[in-house]
Motif scaffolding. Structure first.
Motif, short mmCIF file in Angstrom:
data_model
loop_
_atom_site.label_atom_id
_atom_site.label_comp_id
_atom_site.label_asym_id
_atom_site.label_seq_id
_atom_site.Cartn_x
_atom_site.Cartn_y
_atom_site.Cartn_z
N THR A 2 21.38 -25.85 -31.63
CA THR A 2 22.39 -25.61 -31.46
C THR A 2 22.55 -24.16 -32.18
O THR A 2 23.69 -23.23 -31.39
N LEU A 37 17.08 -30.65 -32.16
CA LEU A 37 18.70 -30.13 -30.89
C LEU A 37 19.44 -29.15 -32.39
O LEU A 37 20.15 -28.29 -32.23
N ARG A 67 15.84 -34.90 -31.45
CA ARG A 67 16.89 -34.91 -32.09
C ARG A 67 16.30 -34.16 -33.38
O ARG A 67 17.55 -33.43 -33.19
#
Length: 314
Positions: free
Chosen positions: A241, A237, A234
């Protein structure tokens, strides 16, 4: 959020203007022009040379040429090809479909390969698996895209007796033929990007797994699946991005070579053919379009990053 959006849009507009100036000046810095190519070795007729320069507008001061081109560009008119006589906007639009498909397929393949490899290397830090993945990363990052594409083309022909079709087919007309054409170009570009993904994700995973909240999760007896995917991934990420946007921009930078090698009628091949013929409107229009796409991708990534991580909002 509105203040940040206004700042980003202002920065993007300034970058687009500077890029337009850079593209225009770089074309003028290339030795030779269309007049010299048209006259060739017989370019001794002074009146013919002056007439051609006047016809193409090359007799005007450089700043006047730039302002005229910029003004038309702001209205969506990229000019007319000096060789083909077609509108550059239409030529760019046709070529963009091929380049967009190549870029998106490469992004998908490199993400599906690179992210899991990076996670495995980070989770198995210091093991043989980690060493093997890092060896792949090193080779993938070191090998030039053109060389990889050429080796794949020669290898597929010599050892498999197969080569991709060189007559372009749109996906809507013939999906199987289209994907066969795209297979080797996508692999050629994806190897480099998958290696970059893998190395980046590995570093993030190694750092994340050493953080205090991961140690706490391990002490609580959570399963490896919960630790790696629910807690570690989590947080990975968020920077991933931004990195995905950079990867897409790098892919756009590599299409010139790959599209030329595999005869794909995309923006890269359009730019190269325009350079060879000193077709200023084509090269300027296509290059500026690619630069604007890159600026747009970076702007979108910044906004998405701020939406994911509220700490970045002003």
């Amino acid at each position: 959020m509105a203040v940040m959006l206004a700042r980003r849009l202002g920065s993007a507009a300034a970058a687009a203007l500077l890029s337009a100036l850079a593209v225009f000046l770089l074309m003028r810095a290339v030795p030779g022009d269309i007049v010299g190519q048209m006259l060739g070795q017989s370019g001794t007729d002074r009146s013919a040379e002056e007439a051609l320069r006047a016809f193409f507008g090359l007799d005007r001061p450089v700043h006047a040429q730039f302002l005229d081109w910029l003004g038309r560009t702001l209205t969506g008119d990229l000019g007319t090809s000096w060789y083909q006589g077609r509108r550059v906007t239409a030529m760019v639009a046709e070529a963009f479909g091929v380049t967009a498909q190549l870029a998106l397929l490469t992004l998908a393949v490199s993400t599906l390969i690179g992210v899991p490899l990076g996670m495995l290397a980070g989770i198995r830090e210091g093991t043989r698996l980690d060493t093997a993945i890092q060896t792949f990363n090193l080779l993938g990052l070191s090998a030039p895209v053109f060389w990889v594409g050429l080796m794949l083309l020669v290898g597929a022909s010599a050892f498999l007796g197969w080569s991709p079709p060189f007559i372009w087919r749109d996906f809507a007309d013939d999906p199987a033929e289209n994907l066969a054409i795209m297979l080797l170009p996508v692999i050629s570009l994806a190897i480099l990007q998958a290696a970059a993904y893998s190395q980046f994700v590995r570093g993030l995973m190694v750092a994340e797994l050493r953080r205090e909240h991961i140690r706490t999760a391990i002490a609580k007896g959570l399963t490896p699946r919960e630790i790696y995917f629910k807690h570690a991934l989590r947080n990975v990420l968020i920077p991933l991005t931004t990195f995905m946007g950079l990867i897409l921009v790098q892919i756009l930078g590599g299409v010139v070579v790959i599209e030329s090698l595999f005869s794909l009628p995309g923006l890269g091949r359009l730019i190269l053919s325009g350079l060879q013929g000193r077709d200023y409107p084509v090269v300027q229009g296509a290059l500026l379009f690619v630069v604007l796409i890159a600026i747009g991708i970076n702007l979108l990534v910044d906004l998405l990053y701020a939406a994911i991580d509220p700490r970045l909002r002003p």
